[in-house]
Motif scaffolding. Structure first.
Motif, PDB file in Angstrom:
ATOM      1  N   TYR A 135       0.828  -1.193   0.000  1.00 27.05           N
ATOM      2  CA  TYR A 135       0.000   0.000   0.000  1.00 27.05           C
ATOM      3  C   TYR A 135       0.868   1.252   0.000  1.00 27.05           C
ATOM      4  O   TYR A 135       1.810   1.366   0.792  1.00 27.05           O
ATOM      5  CB  TYR A 135      -0.927   0.043   1.218  1.00 27.05           C
ATOM      6  N   HIS A 136       0.555   2.159  -0.924  1.00 25.31           N
ATOM      7  CA  HIS A 136       1.099   3.514  -0.917  1.00 25.31           C
ATOM      8  C   HIS A 136      -0.075   4.458  -1.102  1.00 25.31           C
ATOM      9  O   HIS A 136      -1.006   4.148  -1.852  1.00 25.31           O
ATOM     10  CB  HIS A 136       2.112   3.718  -2.053  1.00 25.31           C
ATOM     11  N   PRO A 137      -0.065   5.622  -0.453  1.00 25.64           N
ATOM     12  CA  PRO A 137      -1.157   6.571  -0.638  1.00 25.64           C
ATOM     13  C   PRO A 137      -1.316   6.972  -2.107  1.00 25.64           C
ATOM     14  O   PRO A 137      -0.345   6.978  -2.873  1.00 25.64           O
ATOM     15  CB  PRO A 137      -0.744   7.773   0.219  1.00 25.64           C
ATOM     16  N   PHE A 138      -2.533   7.312  -2.464  1.00 30.08           N
ATOM     17  CA  PHE A 138      -2.877   7.623  -3.855  1.00 30.08           C
ATOM     18  C   PHE A 138      -1.973   8.716  -4.430  1.00 30.08           C
ATOM     19  O   PHE A 138      -1.514   8.620  -5.572  1.00 30.08           O
ATOM     20  CB  PHE A 138      -4.340   8.053  -3.919  1.00 30.08           C
ATOM     21  N   GLY A 139      -1.690   9.749  -3.637  1.00 33.16           N
ATOM     22  CA  GLY A 139      -0.838  10.835  -4.119  1.00 33.16           C
ATOM     23  C   GLY A 139       0.585  10.392  -4.396  1.00 33.16           C
ATOM     24  O   GLY A 139       1.226  10.873  -5.337  1.00 33.16           O
ATOM     25  N   LYS A 177      -6.572  18.329  -5.509  1.00 28.82           N
ATOM     26  CA  LYS A 177      -7.322  18.952  -4.418  1.00 28.82           C
ATOM     27  C   LYS A 177      -7.959  20.264  -4.841  1.00 28.82           C
ATOM     28  O   LYS A 177      -8.569  20.949  -4.015  1.00 28.82           O
ATOM     29  CB  LYS A 177      -6.398  19.202  -3.227  1.00 28.82           C
ATOM     30  N   GLN A 178      -7.825  20.625  -6.116  1.00 32.86           N
ATOM     31  CA  GLN A 178      -8.308  21.921  -6.593  1.00 32.86           C
ATOM     32  C   GLN A 178      -9.159  21.762  -7.850  1.00 32.86           C
ATOM     33  O   GLN A 178      -9.018  22.485  -8.824  1.00 32.86           O
ATOM     34  CB  GLN A 178      -7.122  22.848  -6.884  1.00 32.86           C
ATOM     35  N   LEU A 179     -10.053  20.795  -7.813  1.00 34.50           N
ATOM     36  CA  LEU A 179     -10.893  20.499  -8.967  1.00 34.50           C
ATOM     37  C   LEU A 179     -12.325  20.960  -8.714  1.00 34.50           C
ATOM     38  O   LEU A 179     -12.874  20.717  -7.630  1.00 34.50           O
ATOM     39  CB  LEU A 179     -10.890  18.992  -9.249  1.00 34.50           C
ATOM     40  N   PRO A 232      -6.829   9.488   0.094  1.00 32.45           N
ATOM     41  CA  PRO A 232      -6.855   9.539   1.560  1.00 32.45           C
ATOM     42  C   PRO A 232      -8.002  10.423   2.052  1.00 32.45           C
ATOM     43  O   PRO A 232      -8.445  11.335   1.344  1.00 32.45           O
ATOM     44  CB  PRO A 232      -5.494  10.147   1.917  1.00 32.45           C
ATOM     45  N   ARG A 233      -8.444  10.183   3.269  1.00 35.08           N
ATOM     46  CA  ARG A 233      -9.586  10.914   3.813  1.00 35.08           C
ATOM     47  C   ARG A 233      -9.329  12.422   3.849  1.00 35.08           C
ATOM     48  O   ARG A 233     -10.220  13.223   3.540  1.00 35.08           O
ATOM     49  CB  ARG A 233      -9.910  10.388   5.209  1.00 35.08           C
ATOM     50  N   ALA A 234      -8.127  12.836   4.249  1.00 33.37           N
ATOM     51  CA  ALA A 234      -7.826  14.270   4.311  1.00 33.37           C
ATOM     52  C   ALA A 234      -7.928  14.912   2.929  1.00 33.37           C
ATOM     53  O   ALA A 234      -8.431  16.033   2.785  1.00 33.37           O
ATOM     54  CB  ALA A 234      -6.434  14.497   4.895  1.00 33.37           C
ATOM     55  N   THR A 235      -7.472  14.205   1.921  1.00 32.06           N
ATOM     56  CA  THR A 235      -7.571  14.704   0.544  1.00 32.06           C
ATOM     57  C   THR A 235      -9.026  14.818   0.128  1.00 32.06           C
ATOM     58  O   THR A 235      -9.437  15.803  -0.501  1.00 32.06           O
ATOM     59  CB  THR A 235      -6.817  13.771  -0.423  1.00 32.06           C
ATOM     60  N   LEU A 236      -9.818  13.813   0.471  1.00 35.62           N
ATOM     61  CA  LEU A 236     -11.244  13.830   0.135  1.00 35.62           C
ATOM     62  C   LEU A 236     -11.917  15.070   0.697  1.00 35.62           C
ATOM     63  O   LEU A 236     -12.660  15.765  -0.010  1.00 35.62           O
ATOM     64  CB  LEU A 236     -11.912  12.568   0.681  1.00 35.62           C
ATOM     65  N   ASP A 237     -11.676  15.370   1.973  1.00 37.93           N
ATOM     66  CA  ASP A 237     -12.303  16.531   2.592  1.00 37.93           C
ATOM     67  C   ASP A 237     -11.887  17.818   1.875  1.00 37.93           C
ATOM     68  O   ASP A 237     -12.730  18.695   1.633  1.00 37.93           O
ATOM     69  CB  ASP A 237     -11.930  16.611   4.067  1.00 37.93           C
ATOM     70  N   LEU A 258     -15.814   8.403   3.045  1.00 38.80           N
ATOM     71  CA  LEU A 258     -15.097   7.165   3.346  1.00 38.80           C
ATOM     72  C   LEU A 258     -13.926   7.017   2.386  1.00 38.80           C
ATOM     73  O   LEU A 258     -14.053   7.314   1.186  1.00 38.80           O
ATOM     74  CB  LEU A 258     -16.022   5.955   3.207  1.00 38.80           C
ATOM     75  N   SER A 259     -12.818   6.551   2.894  1.00 34.50           N
ATOM     76  CA  SER A 259     -11.626   6.329   2.080  1.00 34.50           C
ATOM     77  C   SER A 259     -11.149   4.896   2.233  1.00 34.50           C
ATOM     78  O   SER A 259     -11.302   4.288   3.305  1.00 34.50           O
ATOM     79  CB  SER A 259     -10.504   7.276   2.506  1.00 34.50           C
TER      80      SER A 259
END
Length: 233
Positions: A63-67, A99-101, A128-133, A149-150
């Motif tokens: 696992y690696h974060p999406f970014g 994050k700017q879409l 990730p959840r923080a990115t989603l928010d 949910l992430s």
């Protein structure tokens, strides 16, 4: 195709929404990535690699974060297109655009229709959840959603079957009580494999997986899809 007019489907309790491309317009990235490489094919190459290698991680049990995968995919894109690799700051800038879409223009109206009809709305993403928010706040649509949910909780990317099952467990509902809305054939296929119903949002350039079951609903924009879901047919 939608369900036959003679049949009415059981009403789902929760509508799960994919985020990137389903709710959010990627046009900013579709311009920026080719410009950064000086190659018109760069966005499709990069985004395809981003999705592919998130699944490679899942299949390998890594696992690696999406970014982080997104930045690695930019290096791979450069290599595959035989272009110069981008400097770290430029890669971070491009990935930061996720994050700017803005939301697609049809999204607020569709979400309002579904909320007014009494559905619970939940955003469900590979980010990730923080990115989603951050994404939902930037797009001005976070207030439509009960929660986000992430997959980072379980570290299994969609369309792994357990990614959907974990979301259902978090919401304390069964698969027959949920419906996933997505603009990606692989996400729709994954939801069906996990026992959920689905709605395919046919964004330009997107298509269904021909070897998977048809989605429960299909529509060219979210209000069209919403009308079918509300009618249950």
């Amino acid at each position: 195709m939608p369900a036959p007019a003679s049949s009415v489907l059981p009403r789902p309790k929760v509508l799960l929404f994919d985020v990137n491309e389903t709710l959010l317009d990627l046009s900013k990235l579709k311009r920026a990535v080719p410009k950064a490489f000086g190659n018109k094919h760069a966005f499709k190459q990069w985004f395809g690699l981003l999705l592919q290698y998130s699944l490679v991680d899942t299949v390998m049990g890594a696992y690696h974060p999406f970014g982080q995968i997104a930045e690695a995919a930019l290096d791979m894109t450069a290599d595959m297109l035989e272009e110069k690799r981008l400097p770290p700051a430029k890669k971070q800038e491009l990935v930061g655009l996720l994050k700017q879409l803005p939301a697609h223009k049809d999204v607020p109206r569709g979400l309002e229709m579904l909320l007014d009809a009494g559905f619970r709305l939940v955003a469900f993403t590979n980010s990730p959840r923080a990115t989603l928010d951050e994404q939902l706040r930037y797009a001005g649509i976070i207030h439509y959603f009960e929660q986000g949910l992430s997959i980072d909780t379980e570290q299994l990317y969609k369309p792994h079957r357990y990614a959907y099952q974990a979301a259902l467990q978090a919401l304390d509902i069964g698969p027959d009580e949920a419906l996933l809305i997505a603009a990606h054939g692989w996400d729709v296929a994954g939801a069906h494999h996990a026992g959920l119903r689905s709605g395919f949002l046919a964004r330009p350039g997107q298509t269904l997986y021909p070897l998977a079951p048809l989605p429960t609903y299909q529509g060219k924009d979210l209000p069209t899809l919403a009308r079918q879901i509300i009618a249950g047919r």
